[in-house]
Design a protein around this motif. Structure first.
Motif, short mmCIF file in Angstrom:
data_model
loop_
_atom_site.label_atom_id
_atom_site.label_comp_id
_atom_site.label_asym_id
_atom_site.label_seq_id
_atom_site.Cartn_x
_atom_site.Cartn_y
_atom_site.Cartn_z
N LEU C 181 -6.13 5.29 -9.28
CA LEU C 181 -4.95 5.68 -8.49
C LEU C 181 -4.21 4.46 -7.95
N GLU C 182 -4.94 3.37 -7.79
CA GLU C 182 -4.30 2.13 -7.35
C GLU C 182 -3.70 1.37 -8.53
N SER C 198 -13.48 3.23 3.65
CA SER C 198 -12.56 2.32 2.96
C SER C 198 -12.37 2.85 1.55
N GLY C 199 -11.33 3.61 1.37
CA GLY C 199 -11.12 4.26 0.09
C GLY C 199 -9.85 3.77 -0.59
N LEU C 200 -8.93 4.70 -0.82
CA LEU C 200 -7.69 4.35 -1.50
C LEU C 200 -6.94 3.30 -0.67
N PHE C 201 -6.55 2.21 -1.33
CA PHE C 201 -5.88 1.09 -0.66
C PHE C 201 -6.65 0.63 0.58
N GLY C 202 -7.95 0.79 0.53
CA GLY C 202 -8.79 0.34 1.64
C GLY C 202 -8.71 1.21 2.87
#
Ligand SMILES: Cc1cc2nc3c(=O)[nH]c(=O)nc-3n(C[C@H](O)[C@H](O)[C@H](O)COP(=O)(O)O)c2cc1C
Ligand code: SF4
Ligand code: FES
Lengths: 154, 897, 426
Positions: C181-182, C198-202
């Motif tokens: 997704l990133e 800390s997932g999508l875009f941190g």
């Protein structure tokens, strides 16, 4: 050079993401939709618009199964080779396709009409064997059905 | 400190480390691939598996990757557990399914981390009997060879090149067991730090292409600890020799200086040592009436010297020792620093500021730990490359610290921390006359003339400390810049201000000092760093001497007749006209140097001077750190250290003081005694009579081979090996096998660790200082108790002058340094001469890109092809410095077009 | 028998559009939650219902949500994992194509519970119809005020996007999904840090399976007791089960959690086709252990299948019949896994192609007795924890159980130096 349409679509995607790099896969999809495949030149063009290096874009492009980094025909046949289709006899379909089109996996007919690729499970296991041509899904296929199906694609 | 139990033995370990680091720091052998002390952990290779037990009752345990597990007090683990041992063996087995086993023809063989780890795990039997996948290799340019089949997919290359060094043209492609590490297409690896790939890669994928031209196994190299001559930073290197030629430069770990890395100029710029243009024998041009023909050369020199009319010209690329002896020989009032006027003033000022000011000069490692950086008038990537690498680490400092506190992960959890950091960067502001490569990681980059840079810096100082003078008449842009920078610096705990010779402006240097001092006064742990152009610029200035211009005057007015020039091409210091005039008036020119150059052409006598590879000597880097390089090559012909030539000359001349300096150690002691600033220079390395267990330290590893046969084609009886009376090192493989003192480590090796990774065994802790402290001695410490005397003299803003351009110097990592350009690979990457203009100025002078622009300077006409760059300050013109066939024009200076 | 997830999906496969969805009670749960419930109450409700994730691992959804730090500023993300690429699995497709708003409503509720700012549907590339329906549904939901700023007049806002993948099984693994997704290569991330932190875009992120998310509105509407009552066993709710292979009526059905394998095979799938005998089945997709006819009475819930030595996985079963070579069957699976390995960690990248090659050599008659030991060794060495993510351990499940249950077939291949299945197909 990217077309105005491609640039517009990619620019639109750029507005949806917090960092430009995040639009990389979308940009690849957009360009592939317009040109069927991603050439070295397209990789470089996308890199410019996303402010990435060409190497970085290509690193992403070459990772994914369905970003084509080599030319493909006008129609791409994706034959499911996963387990349910295996049990239900996809190999028969593969043989028949080889016979009709005289090409194997990864090859394109000389008239650029078809490219044949194996594909992981299409998620329609209860109707195995299955294949997709472009956006069309065909389920419960017998080798004998293939000729008629292929006729629809020019 | 936490206690952990490894195989039932309690050990005290450092908080915050991972288990792999802890084990290695304890001296235990635990194999690994993807972890690297400078790059952290990602857990990809699965090689470092250990068994971890929940508690004393747990007997089954669980395999875990040591590099991914933080140490916890009381934890129990086993390295020797049979399941862990077996698993680690299988990891090698998997890697070997596609590795070609071509060690015999692989350049890495014998210094290969993969070989070491294979042996360490005990994997010896091959179960895999299918075919291997193969790859096509790429041509990666003059420095690096590519052999992808050997890849074990540890991902270290991309992690170093992309993540650490900011490279753009190396990546990983494809997926599953077809992953490929290389460029998108064949071509030269562009990053200035690409050479580190050969050390970062644990196998033979990336190897040194220059070594390949004269290949030698690591165990067959004679090596010595040395110091890079490429710029003023003084990175520590290991120089390797065989058959009398210099074969390779590798990193020599110094936890305070270069750490694990080198730049490509430093690594690949060594081949001038082997150049066919080397001066190997004394050359004497005989005058028709010369009766001395046939005399030993030094006798001859003495006969030619006119007593009382002799001067000496020193050199920033010669050692402290050589400069010192020259100064002694000609006398204090006849010793001139062989550097141009502008440079002289700049370095003198820097030295003064570092000595008298309250702020400490930053080491490269301290710079990397800065949390905010301001660069004033400097294109670091080209003037002090490794400092640029430090700055790239520093910009991550603030966001990393934030991320760590948000996600509660240690900094070595590289992937997790990078994810949390995203593209966030800590404050970095670059003010330079034109764009620089580091701009891409900067918070703000401003392109303006040196005087304006100084003004902005003064304005920032004023914003930080209202008692400092205000800058009047600032442009809105300048005001805005100053406000932004001041705001960003206010939050910094360890701000760093960098300036240097690159900008060529004393105003900028003063403004930099002011800024650092103001930050210090605000309570920050401020640091200041000045770049200097050459490997001993700082040492030369510390020794002190007269300006080169006055040497020219002395010769022109006849008060000097004989000129002794030490390792210096004055045609790089003086403009063509002045240099020609100077030499035209000299009666005798005696030059000591390595390579032929325009100055040696004007000499009557040339003495073959040893390069760093053939000499022992001391250099002082930009930080003020004195460091020693030791000889590795037995010189061919009559080549010897300049200081030795000069001592011998002193002896023949009956110079009583020089005559008493019988040994190298005497020389060092004399320097230390005479100049307080050099106190301790004699203790940087152990003295020549230093022995461990009665033995010297061998320059050759105990595996050294072929010694008896090396010269058998000439003479079957083995010649007596060279002896080293100057240092504690021997030239042979005989000697003490264990770890030498940190300042004289000729190579890194430990039982089972043949690759460079053996450096772990020499460190107090992984990535920390070497046992016994990092080598070198800081000679400059700030004057913390003194009163800070701020500068109040603010320059006027730069205003372009009609019909004129302000010449500004532009530097190139490949091209601006005198000796490295004699290396084919470096020469290949050097730009052609040019002059850079803003497009508006190009229009003003009616030239376009590629046209020749003519200007006169001191009677010499210059004609250079135009390059347009709109980030350049209007009214300025950039000219590259030091390129061959590029005449010297003093810069900065205003010239009429 | 209640079929909350699928009862409104038209038999002709057409999708339920917004008005139709609203007509059968759609978006009432959202209204209720926004009006009457605090975000934490939604979380607690899901936790109390003990809804277990339908993506394969069966992790309790409410517990997962509770790890999201609630008081941090900045974006938070909710992601529906609609990558469904596990061979033999075709359950989410049904929900996506048939009732897209049910998923959207579940997602909006989940997003509300964790106070997410943005939501994504990560949809498998091959699901063209689902993509069309989801796109339309998202647009309709925006128009109707279920998405966007101040949903239904509340203080809660949520943006939603559809992302279609470009093909990689790894994209289904939640952390690899985040990388994808990133815009990056879909390699997995180490845990911890968990995506919740800390997932999508941190940023804090929740990833849930489509089927899991489809439950949320129903539980909000009907409560935990109701949810639990739907099941035959302790694991609440219904489950979408599927059967493929040589059975009379391959398909997918929504049935009470805990139905037996026998019932599923015989009653719903119509038993084996004429002339074919049941030899075993992967109960929940390609990365689950075989069960055999000895296990036909196993209750198909998380605990039941685990007790029988396998995993419920996705609940979609692939049947092995007596005309199909078990070695070839497993070879097909290992080929898939080897191809789909991302190439990041050693055991998976190198070990899977090796097992694939061994299995192929058995099939083509060049196998050796030592090969069985090598295969077994791999099943042990590629176990959970030894590899970077769960792909390789999953790949070893069918292999290890095949070696256990169909060992004589493997041995026969070696002894006879050929594949004994006359019709063998590759
Ligand atoms: C290799 C691999 C592939 C996966 N593919 C999917 C998938 O396609 N869809 C899915 O929902 N979960 C998949 N998962 C599981 C997810 O990682 C994750 O556990 C799941 O989406 C969580 O949703 P749940 O808690 O609602 O079950 C996969 C896991 C692995 C290791
Ligand atoms: S090329 Fe070298 S550094 Fe890069 S992944 Fe392969 S083995 Fe590791
Ligand atoms: S060094 Fe620990 S997994 Fe690679």
């Amino acid at each position: 050079m990217l077309s105005a349409i491609e640039i517009e679509k990619i620019t639109h995607e750029l507005q949806q993401v917090p960092v430009k790099k995040a639009a990389c896969i979308e940009a690849l999809k957009i360009v592939q939709q317009e040109r069927r495949w991603i050439s070295d030149e397209s990789v470089a063009d996308i890199a410019v618009i996303l402010e990435m290096s060409t190497a970085e874009v290509d690193s992403v492009a070459t990772f994914y199964n369905l970003i084509f980094r080599q030319p493909v025909g006008r129609h791409v046949i994706l034959l499911c080779d996963s387990i349910s289709c295996y049990v239900m006899g996809y190999t028969g379909l593969r043989q028949r396709l080889n016979e009709i089109l005289l090409i194997g996996y990864g090859q394109t007919t000389p008239d650029e009409r078809f490219t044949l690729l194996p594909n992981a499970c299409l998620g329609t296991c209860d109707h195995a064997p299955a294949l997709m041509i472009d956006d069309d899904l065909y389920r419960d296929i017998q080798p004998g059905d293939l000729e008629q199906i292929l006729e629809k694609y020019h | 400190m936490p206690i952990i139990n490894i195989d039932n033995i309690p050990y005290e370990v450092k908080e915050g480390k991972n288990l792999l680091e802890a084990c290695l720091s304890l001296g235990l052998n635990l194999p690994y691939f993807c972890w690297h002390p400078a790059l952290g952990s990602v857990g990809a290779c699965r090689q470092c598996a250990v068994k971890i037990f929940k508690d004393e009752q747990d007997t089954r345990g669980k395999l875990m990757m040591a590099c991914m597990e933080p140490v916890k007090d009381g934890m129990r683990l086993s390295v020797n557990d049979s399941e862990a041992v077996a698993f680690r063996g299988h990891v090698i087995g998997w890697l070997m399914t596609n590795h070609p086993h071509d060690c015999a023809v692989c350049d890495e063989g014998g210094s290969c981390h993969l070989q070491d780890m294979t042996v360490m795990t005990g994997h010896a039997y091959r179960d895999y009997h299918f075919s291997k996948r193969t790859y096509r290799n790429q041509n990666l340019g003059p420095f690096i060879n590519h052999e992808m089949n050997r890849c074990i997919q540890c991902y270290r290359c991309v992690r170093f090149y992309k993540d650490f060094a900011g490279g753009k043209d190396l990546d990983v492609f494809a997926a599953h067991n077809h992953v490929y590490f290389g460029r998108q297409q064949d071509g030269t690896l562009e990053n200035e730090f690409s050479g580190n790939l050969v050390e970062v890669c644990p196998t033979g994928v990336f190897t040194d292409k220059t070594l390949k031209q004269h290949y030698t196994r690591k165990w067959d190299l004679t090596t010595a600890p040395s110091i890079c001559q490429g710029c003023g930073l003084g990175c520590n290197i290991i120089a390797g020799e065989r058959y009398g030629s210099l074969r390779q430069i590798t990193n020599r770990y110094n936890g305070a200086v270069n750490g694990y890395f080198l730049c490509d100029r430093g690594r690949y710029g060594y081949e001038f040592v082997n150049s066919k243009d080397r001066i190997r024998e004394p050359l004497v041009v005989h005058a028709p009436d010369d009766k001395a023909n046939g005399l030993p050369v030094l006798q001859h020199v003495r006969n030619r010297m006119k007593p009382g009319k002799m001067i000496g010209i020193g050199s920033p690329r010669a050692s402290v020792e050589s400069n010192y002896v020259l100064k002694e020989l000609v006398g204090e009032h006849n010793f001139y620093l062989g550097i141009g006027e502008i440079e002289h003033e700049l370095i003198r000022l820097m030295l003064k500021l570092l000595k008298e000011g309250p702020v400490r000069s930053a080491s490269l490692q301290e710079a990397a730990a800065a949390d905010a950086v301001v660069i004033l008038g400097e294109d670091l990537t080209n003037t002090a490359p490794m400092m640029a690498l430090s700055v790239r680490q520093a910009v991550r400092r603030m966001p990393v610290e934030n991320a760590i506190s948000n996600i509660h992960m240690p900094a070595w959890q590289d992937a997790a921390v990078r994810e949390a950091v995203q593209e966030n960067k800590g404050p970095l502001f670059i003010l330079n006359v034109v764009e620089t490569k580091l701009d891409e990681v900067a918070t703000g980059a401003y392109h303006t003339a040196p005087d304006n840079i100084a003004r902005i810096a003064f304005a920032v100082s004023h914003l930080l400390d209202g008692t400092l003078p205000e800058v009047t008449g600032m442009s809105d842009e300048g005001k805005q810049a100053a406000a932004t920078i001041a705001a960003a610096l206010r939050g910094a705990k360890r701000p760093l201000v960098i300036a240097g010779y690159g900008g060529g402006s004393e105003q900028v240097i003063r403004a930099a000092a002011n800024l650092a001092w103001a930050l210090k006064q605000q309570g920050a742990d401020a640091m200041l760093s000045f770049t200097v152009p050459e490997c001993n610029s700082m040492g030369l200035e510390m020794l002190g001497g007269l300006r080169l211009e006055s040497a020219v005057d002395a010769v022109l007015n006849g008060s000097a007749e004989t000129v002794l020039i030490l390792e210096n091409d004055l045609y790089r210091r003086l403009d063509l006209h002045t240099a020609n005039q100077f030499f035209g008036h000299c009666k005798e020119v005696i030059v000591l140097d390595h390579l032929h150059n325009p100055t040696t052409e004007r000499a009557n006598i040339v003495l073959p001077a040893g390069t760093f590879a053939e000499a022992d000597g001391t250099l002082v880097n930009n930080e003020g750190r004195a460091q020693r390089f030791l000889q590795v090559l037995s010189p061919q012909g009559s080549v010897q250290e300049s200081w030795r030539w000069l001592l011998q000359l002193g002896d023949i001349c009956g110079h009583t003081h020089l005559r008493s300096l019988l040994h190298y150690d005497d020389l060092l002691k004399a320097i230390a005694a005479k100049y307080p600033v050099f106190a301790g220079i004699d203790t940087i390395t152990p003295p020549a009579d230093f022995r461990i267990a009665g033995q010297k330290i061998p320059r050759e590893p105990h595996r050294y081979s072929g010694r008896t046969a090396m010269l058998a084609n000439i003479n079957v009886s083995e010649p007596k090996p060279a002896e080293d009376g100057d240092t504690a090192l021997s030239f042979t493989m005989e000697g003490y096998r264990g770890e030498p003192p940190s300042s004289v480590i000729p190579f890194f090796w430990a039982p089972g660790w043949n690759s460079v990774q053996s450096v772990n065994k020499y460190q107090v802790e992984t990535g920390g200082s070497l046992h016994g402290g990092n080598p070198g001695k800081r000679l400059l410490e700030p004057n913390v108790n003194g009163q800070t005397k701020f500068y109040t003299n603010i320059p006027d803003p730069f205003i372009p002058v009609g019909g004129h351009l302000l010449l500004v110097p532009l530097y190139h990592i490949f091209g601006s340094e005198e000796l490295s350009i004699h290396t084919p690979g470096i020469a290949q990457r050097m730009p052609a001469p040019y002059i850079m203009l803003h497009s508006e100025d190009a229009r003003r002078f009616q030239v376009a890109a590629g046209h020749l622009l003519y200007f006169m300077d001191n009677g010499h006409q210059y004609a250079l092809p135009v390059v347009i760059n709109d980030t350049l300050q209007k009214g300025a013109a950039g000219i590259p410095v030091g390129l061959p066939h590029m005449q010297v024009a003093e810069a900065p200076q205003l010239v009429k077009i | 028998m209640e079929r909350p997830l699928t009862q409104h999906i038209p038999d002709n496969g057409a999708a339920l559009h917004l008005r139709e969805y609203e007509a059968v009670g759609g978006y009432t749960a959202l209204r209720k939650a926004l009006r009457d419930m605090e975000p934490a109450q939604v979380s607690t409700l899901i936790k109390d219902a003990n809804l277990k994730g339908r993506g394969g691992a069966g992790f309790a959804t409410g517990v997962k949500w509770s790890f999201v730090p609630m008081n941090v500023p900045g974006p938070k993300y909710l992601i529906a994992n609609a990558d469904e690429m596990e061979p033999g699995t075709f359950k989410d497709r049904w929900l996506l194509e048939g009732n897209p708003h049910q998923l959207l409503e579940g997602m909006i509720l989940a997003a509300y519970a964790i106070q997410a700012t943005d939501a994504f549907v990560f949809l498998r590339w091959a699901y063209k119809d689902a993509a069309r329906e989801m796109r339309r549904a998202i647009a309709d939901a925006y128009t109707a005020g279920y998405l966007g700023k101040n949903i239904l007049g509340s203080a809660f806002s949520l943006e939603m996007q559809l992302h279609t993948g470009v093909g990689r099984y790894m994209c289904g693994e939640e952390t690899a999904l985040l990388n994808s997704l990133e815009g990056k290569r879909a390699t997995p991330r180490a845990k911890p840090p968990f995506p919740q932190v800390s997932g999508l875009f941190g940023k804090p992120t929740i990833v849930n399976n489509v089927e899991t998310l489809c439950w949320i509105s129903h539980i909000v509407n009907n409560g935990e007791a109701w949810f639990k009552s739907l099941s035959y066993t302790a694991d609440g709710g219904t489950k979408i089960y599927g059967v493929s292979g040589r059975v009379n009526k391959p398909g997918a059905w929504e049935l009470p959690m805990g139905i037996t394998m026998r019932e599923l095979l015989e009653e719903h799938a119509g038993g084996m086709r004429n002339g074919y005998r049941f030899r075993g089945a992967l109960p929940g997709g390609a990365s689950t252990d075989f069960l055999t006819d000895a296990h036909l009475d196993v209750k198909m819930d998380f605990a039941g299948v685990a007790a029988a030595g396998s995993r419920l996985g996705t609940g979609t079963m692939v049947v092995l019949d007596d005309h199909t070579c078990p070695v070839g069957f497993v070879h097909n699976l290992e080929h898939f896994f080897a191809q789909e390995s991302c190439g990041f960690c050693t055991p998976c990248r190198e070990g899977l192609p090796w097992t694939e090659k061994i299995l192929w050599s058995l099939e083509n008659g060049t196998g050796e007795p030592a090969d069985l030991e090598l295969l077994e060794r791999h099943t042990r060495l590629l176990g959970p924890g030894n590899t970077f993510c769960a792909l390789a351990p999953g790949a070893m499940e069918p292999l290890q159980s095949a070696l256990k249950y169909f060992r004589e077939d493997f041995e026969q291949h070696i002894k006879e130096k050929k594949c004994p299945y006359a019709h063998h197909q590759h």
